[in-house]
Design a protein around this motif. Structure first.
Motif, short mmCIF file in Angstrom:
data_model
loop_
_atom_site.label_atom_id
_atom_site.label_comp_id
_atom_site.label_asym_id
_atom_site.label_seq_id
_atom_site.Cartn_x
_atom_site.Cartn_y
_atom_site.Cartn_z
N GLN A 1 -22.87 22.51 -16.28
CA GLN A 1 -23.68 21.50 -16.98
C GLN A 1 -23.03 21.02 -18.28
O GLN A 1 -23.70 20.39 -19.10
N GLN A 2 -21.74 21.31 -18.47
CA GLN A 2 -21.01 20.80 -19.62
C GLN A 2 -20.02 19.73 -19.13
O GLN A 2 -19.49 19.81 -18.02
N SER A 3 -19.75 18.72 -19.98
CA SER A 3 -18.84 17.64 -19.63
C SER A 3 -17.55 17.76 -20.41
O SER A 3 -17.56 18.12 -21.61
N TYR A 4 -16.46 17.40 -19.77
CA TYR A 4 -15.14 17.46 -20.39
C TYR A 4 -14.34 16.21 -19.99
O TYR A 4 -14.47 15.70 -18.88
N VAL A 5 -13.52 15.75 -20.92
CA VAL A 5 -12.68 14.58 -20.67
C VAL A 5 -11.23 14.95 -20.93
O VAL A 5 -10.92 15.60 -21.94
N LEU A 6 -10.36 14.55 -20.03
CA LEU A 6 -8.95 14.92 -20.14
C LEU A 6 -8.09 13.75 -19.69
O LEU A 6 -8.32 13.16 -18.63
N GLY B 1 -11.75 33.12 -15.67
CA GLY B 1 -12.38 33.39 -16.95
C GLY B 1 -11.85 32.67 -18.16
O GLY B 1 -12.25 32.98 -19.30
N TYR B 2 -10.97 31.69 -18.01
CA TYR B 2 -10.50 30.94 -19.17
C TYR B 2 -11.59 30.03 -19.70
O TYR B 2 -12.37 29.46 -18.94
N GLU B 3 -11.64 29.87 -21.01
CA GLU B 3 -12.60 28.96 -21.62
C GLU B 3 -12.20 27.51 -21.33
O GLU B 3 -11.02 27.16 -21.31
N ALA B 4 -13.22 26.69 -21.11
CA ALA B 4 -12.97 25.31 -20.68
C ALA B 4 -12.08 24.55 -21.66
O ALA B 4 -11.17 23.81 -21.25
N MET B 5 -12.29 24.72 -22.96
CA MET B 5 -11.52 23.94 -23.93
C MET B 5 -10.07 24.41 -24.02
O MET B 5 -9.17 23.63 -24.31
N VAL B 6 -9.84 25.71 -23.76
CA VAL B 6 -8.46 26.21 -23.71
C VAL B 6 -7.72 25.54 -22.56
O VAL B 6 -6.56 25.10 -22.68
N ILE B 7 -8.43 25.43 -21.44
CA ILE B 7 -7.82 24.80 -20.26
C ILE B 7 -7.51 23.33 -20.55
O ILE B 7 -6.41 22.84 -20.24
N ASP C 1 -6.88 21.89 -23.31
CA ASP C 1 -5.74 21.79 -24.23
C ASP C 1 -4.42 22.03 -23.50
O ASP C 1 -3.43 21.33 -23.74
N ARG C 2 -4.39 22.99 -22.58
CA ARG C 2 -3.12 23.30 -21.89
C ARG C 2 -2.80 22.29 -20.79
O ARG C 2 -1.64 21.93 -20.60
N VAL C 3 -3.82 21.86 -20.07
CA VAL C 3 -3.58 20.95 -18.96
C VAL C 3 -2.96 19.65 -19.44
O VAL C 3 -2.06 19.10 -18.80
N LYS C 4 -3.41 19.15 -20.57
CA LYS C 4 -2.88 17.86 -21.03
C LYS C 4 -1.42 17.97 -21.47
O LYS C 4 -0.75 16.96 -21.65
N ARG C 5 -0.93 19.21 -21.62
CA ARG C 5 0.48 19.41 -21.99
C ARG C 5 1.36 19.72 -20.78
O ARG C 5 2.55 20.00 -20.93
N LEU C 6 0.78 19.70 -19.59
CA LEU C 6 1.57 20.02 -18.40
C LEU C 6 2.76 19.08 -18.26
O LEU C 6 2.66 17.87 -18.49
N LEU C 7 3.87 19.64 -17.85
CA LEU C 7 5.09 18.86 -17.65
C LEU C 7 5.34 18.67 -16.16
O LEU C 7 5.02 19.55 -15.36
N PRO C 8 5.90 17.54 -15.78
CA PRO C 8 6.24 17.34 -14.36
C PRO C 8 7.17 18.45 -13.88
O PRO C 8 7.97 19.00 -14.65
N VAL C 9 7.07 18.76 -12.60
CA VAL C 9 7.89 19.82 -12.02
C VAL C 9 9.01 19.20 -11.20
O VAL C 9 8.75 18.41 -10.29
N SER C 10 10.23 19.52 -11.55
CA SER C 10 11.37 19.11 -10.73
C SER C 10 11.77 20.29 -9.88
O SER C 10 12.21 21.31 -10.40
N CYS D 1 -5.47 23.71 -10.22
CA CYS D 1 -5.09 24.66 -11.29
C CYS D 1 -6.22 24.85 -12.28
O CYS D 1 -6.49 25.98 -12.74
N TRP D 2 -6.88 23.77 -12.63
CA TRP D 2 -8.02 23.80 -13.55
C TRP D 2 -9.09 24.75 -13.00
O TRP D 2 -9.62 25.61 -13.71
N ALA D 3 -9.39 24.62 -11.71
CA ALA D 3 -10.41 25.46 -11.08
C ALA D 3 -10.01 26.93 -11.10
O ALA D 3 -10.84 27.81 -11.36
N LEU D 4 -8.75 27.22 -10.82
CA LEU D 4 -8.30 28.61 -10.82
C LEU D 4 -8.48 29.24 -12.19
O LEU D 4 -8.95 30.39 -12.31
N MET D 5 -8.14 28.49 -13.23
CA MET D 5 -8.28 29.04 -14.58
C MET D 5 -9.74 29.32 -14.92
O MET D 5 -10.06 30.35 -15.54
#
Length: 820
Positions: A272-277, A301-307, A309-318, A293-297
């Motif tokens: 019931q909480q909303s998040y924008v990324l 047990g990861y906190e939503a705001m930690v996720i 913050d990290r997801v928006k820094r994801l780098l493309p994978v070569s 990946c978001w769902a796995l975290m």
């Protein structure tokens, strides 16, 4: 938890096999299965695995490489031929390897995340590695090691310095997942996208999903998207966490493209909480993988705001090594975005495979050392480099410099990438194959740019994995003992020369064939040692052919006499030649009635020996001409039998081309010739083979223009739009091999997933596309040919054949070879 150390005696006990051990206390660190990829031979255990080529055929090669510990079938090897070896005997050597991996996995109590699905497994694994690394020291599957063989090799990496494992698992048919599940025993499971990959091995998508879910039989948590799981399927696992782009899951996500077209905005609801990324990915697959990946975290047990913050820094994978032309006659292998022991070993094997230069060089950055003993890590690195044929190491990073004494080769060290870039002109880097292998934080892409030859922006990408896959598809059709000749004429159908030949040599094909002597000479100068047949030798090239041990096609009496006359009178006998007989193609070759006269000529000299006799099928891929093809095969059989009796010795017989390999198995004789099928183009319209697209031709937009109704576009004013619109000028023209026949709407290209037609005549260096209604910008990528626009599709559009499409691509178009 300390690392587990195994002796050969330990392993014999674990896999419960009989053995003959000279040194039971010998330590095993590495598991080997390919004699071409031996690392740390002294501590390697070689498994002779079944397959298209029985691993027992390569025991001798592994022995010569220094291996002294083997797992073999007892009846398959005469062990008295080998001194001072430890032998473990197993009827099923792959099962023995999997038993060892199962035991090893049980030695570690930390969590294991297992990922399966049709697509996205490797990307999800690599992104989770980025997302979870702050808390965990992670061991993960190298690249896409997810098979019956890849999984045990991945698990073998587990040790006491890690506290989390992420393992990929893939299957291609029913019954394979049970063995993987016994090995992995995941605590957490992730099911990614379920698509059409490997459909042939399953009766339905439902059956495929059920088989994949067997991996999670005893898992604690399962993360999945319910749209990929039929409602009638029971999902295993004690706890489930669902996600979905849309409604109907614990994590519900909506996605919208930002106005600039380069980012997606994800809006999510969870508890019931909303998040924008906002994320820098715009393709559907990447968005799905990211949300997974978001769902796995969230599930662990990861906190939503930690996720967030990290997801928006994801780098493309070569996930690919790129082979490119470099400055100063160098070849560059670019793997500049990741660096760990497993991926380094894969890259070193690819470097070793290259033979085009006599010198090999590695530019290496520091490896991540979180939770690891630095000295132990770089001792392993130094050990890996030995035996890989390296002449020079350039290290970047303080840790490499501190451990410089471990490396026994020509070395230079720099603390930063910037220092190396400044010193490149002084290092005299030339005439070498160079592997650039660095962690992302070191910015090694700048080193790649500095050393790569900057050429035409239009690029032809050649997928070496797909080429190897296609090679194996055709190998699987061959009868026992049938040899394989591969055609690499016409610049390997436009795909390259030594780059393709290196891969074929590595995969142990029997012969290569080129059209002209200069092609064969270039391959010899690039380190290719396979026998090479020249189809159109030419009398003026005979002396060079002899110098470079190239073998001529002989198709006439005059050519036969001319070649014999060029052979030295002394110290030359039994030079191999290849006789061509004309059975109906009526292009080149001896006539079937020439057999007696030919025999007389051949028996008159000892200077030559008939290595093979062959003919060319005119229409083996066309069903209405099957009777004609069968008659060609009969004439060939009669001719070669007569020639064998007359000569008194056997030679290789071959008439089957690409289409005949599958359509006329009776024509395989002693060898077949594989051509365009290797490059992913089927030569048989009546049989669907699981070939993969090898080539991808792409270019870029130079300029975008608004055109008013009535304006004309291009030469001769042939181009017109139906009303006001937009055109994009792209950097490819007929000088690049994009035929003028594609002009005026006949040709189409792909921009942002949409097909757009050409406008006006094709120019020498560029052409124009109608992009009305599409938001495009200068510099954006345009797909000219690829999986979505196959060579067959392009050929049909202009009334030609795929051969012409592929071989017409100009040499000025940059080639990039990649290996995933």
């Amino acid at each position: 938890m300390s690392n587990k150390i195994y002796t050969v005696q330990d392993i014999a006990t674990i896999v419960a096999v009989a053995s003959e051990l000279i040194d039971p206390s010998a330590i095993v660190y590495t598991l080997a299965y390919d004699s071409r990829k031996i690392t740390d031979a002294k501590h390697a255990l070689f498994f002779a695995l079944p397959g298209r080529r029985d691993g027992h055929q390569y025991v001798q090669e592994a022995y010569r490489a220094g291996v002294r510990n083997f797992v073999v079938r007892p009846e398959a090897v005469n062990i008295t031929d080998y001194l001072n070896c430890n032998w473990l005997f197993a009827q099923d050597t792959l099962h023995a390897l999997q038993q060892l991996a199962t035991y090893h996995r049980k030695q570690f109590a930390y969590p294991v995340i297992a990922i399966t699905g049709s697509n996205g497994k490797t990307i999800v694994k690599e992104w989770l590695y980025q997302l979870l690394s702050p808390e965990y020291h992670i061991v993960r599957s190298p690249k896409s090691y997810n098979s019956q063989l890849g999984v045990p090799l991945s698990l073998w990496q587990m040790d006491g310095q890690h506290n989390l494992a992420i393992i990929e698992a893939g299957i291609s048919k029913v019954g394979e997942m049970e063995a993987i599940e016994r090995m992995v025993k995941p605590t957490i499971g992730i099911l990614t996208n379920i698509g059409h990959a490997h459909d042939d091995g399953f009766a339905s998508t439902k059956e495929k999903t059920i088989e994949k879910l067997k991996l999670f039989k005893d898992a604690d948590k399962i993360v999945y998207n319910p749209i990929y799981v039929d409602s009638a399927i029971e999902v295993p696992g004690r706890h489930h966490f669902t996600w979905r782009i849309g409604k109907g899951a614990q994590l519900e996500v909506t996605a919208s493209l930002k106005e600039n077209g380069s980012q997606y905005v994800l809006e999510a609801t969870y508890l019931q909480q909303s998040y924008v990324l906002t994320v820098p990915f715009v393709d559907k697959a990447s968005i799905e993988n990211l949300v997974c990946c978001w769902a796995l975290m969230l599930a662990i047990g990861y906190e939503a705001m930690v996720i967030v913050d990290r997801v928006k820094r994801l780098l493309p994978v070569s996930m690919r090594l790129e082979l490119k032309k470099g400055i100063n006659n160098n070849s560059i292998i670019d793997d500049s975005y990741s660096n760990d022991l497993s991926s380094l070993l894969i890259a070193l094997d690819f470097l070793k495979q290259q033979q085009q230069h006599s010198r090999k060089m590695l530019i290496l950055s520091d490896l991540p050392t979180v939770g690891q003993n630095q000295t132990a890590l770089y001792t392993k690195v130094a050990s890996m480099l030995e035996g890989k044929g390296l002449d020079r190491l350039i290290g970047v990073g303080k840790h490499l410099r501190q451990n410089a004494a471990l490396f026994r080769m020509d070395t230079q060290f720099f603390d930063t990438t910037e220092q190396l870039l400044t010193n490149i002109p002084k290092l005299e880097i030339r005439d070498s194959t160079i592997l650039i292998k660095g962690s992302r934080v070191f910015g090694f892409e700048n080193i790649s740019k500095a050393l790569t030859l900057q050429t035409h922006e239009t690029t032809l990408e050649i997928n070496l994995n797909a080429l190897e896959h296609n090679l194996n598809v055709y190998k699987s059709l061959l009868q026992q003992g049938t040899k394989l000749m591969v055609m690499v004429k016409a610049f390997s159908y436009g795909s390259g020369s030594f780059e393709i030949a290196n891969l074929l040599q590595f995969n142990k094909v029997d012969y290569l064939t080129v059209a002209y002597a200069d092609e064969g000479i270039a391959l010899r100068k690039s380190g290719i040692t396979l026998p090479i047949v020249v189809m159109s030798p030419g009398e003026d090239t005979f002396e060079q052919m002899i110098e470079y041990r190239l073998e001529p096609e002989i198709y006439s009496f005059s050519e036969l006499e001319a070649f014999i006359s060029k052979l030295p009178s002394e110290k030359m006998e039994a030079y191999p030649i290849h006789i061509k007989v004309d059975t109906g193609m009526h292009r080149l070759g001896f006539e079937p009635d020439d057999v007696d006269r030919l025999l007389a000529k051949l028996k008159r000299t000892d200077k030559i020996v008939v290595k093979s006799v062959f003919s060319h099928l005119a229409a083996s891929g066309i069903r209405e001409h099957d009777n004609f093809t069968s008659e060609q095969i009969r004439l060939f059989d009669v001719f070669t039998q007569d020639l064998t009796r007359g000569l008194g010795y056997h030679f290789i017989r071959h008439i089957a081309n690409t289409s005949a390999i599958s359509r006329f198995p009776q024509a395989q004789f002693d060898m077949v010739r594989l051509g365009i099928g290797l490059y992913g183009v089927s030569a048989d319209e009546y049989r669907s083979l699981p070939l993969q697209s090898v080539t991808r031709l792409r270019t870029g937009i130079t300029q975008v223009k608004y055109i008013k109704a009535g304006d004309t576009v291009g030469y001769n004013r042939n181009g017109r739009l139906s009303g006001d619109g937009t055109i994009a000028t792209v950097k490819i023209g007929y000088a690049d091999g994009y035929s003028r026949r594609f002009g005026n709407g006949v040709g189409k290209m792909l921009i942002k997933g949409m097909l757009v037609p050409t406008v006006g005549d094709i120019c020498m260096d560029m052409c124009m596309l109608d992009v009305t209604g599409i938001d495009v910008r200068e510099g954006e990528e345009v797909l000219v040919m690829g999986e979505e626009l196959s060579p067959e599709t392009l050929a049909k559009a202009i009334g030609t054949i795929p051969y012409e499409i592929l071989t017409s691509i100009s040499q000025r178009v940059r080639r990039v070879y990649y290996f995933e």
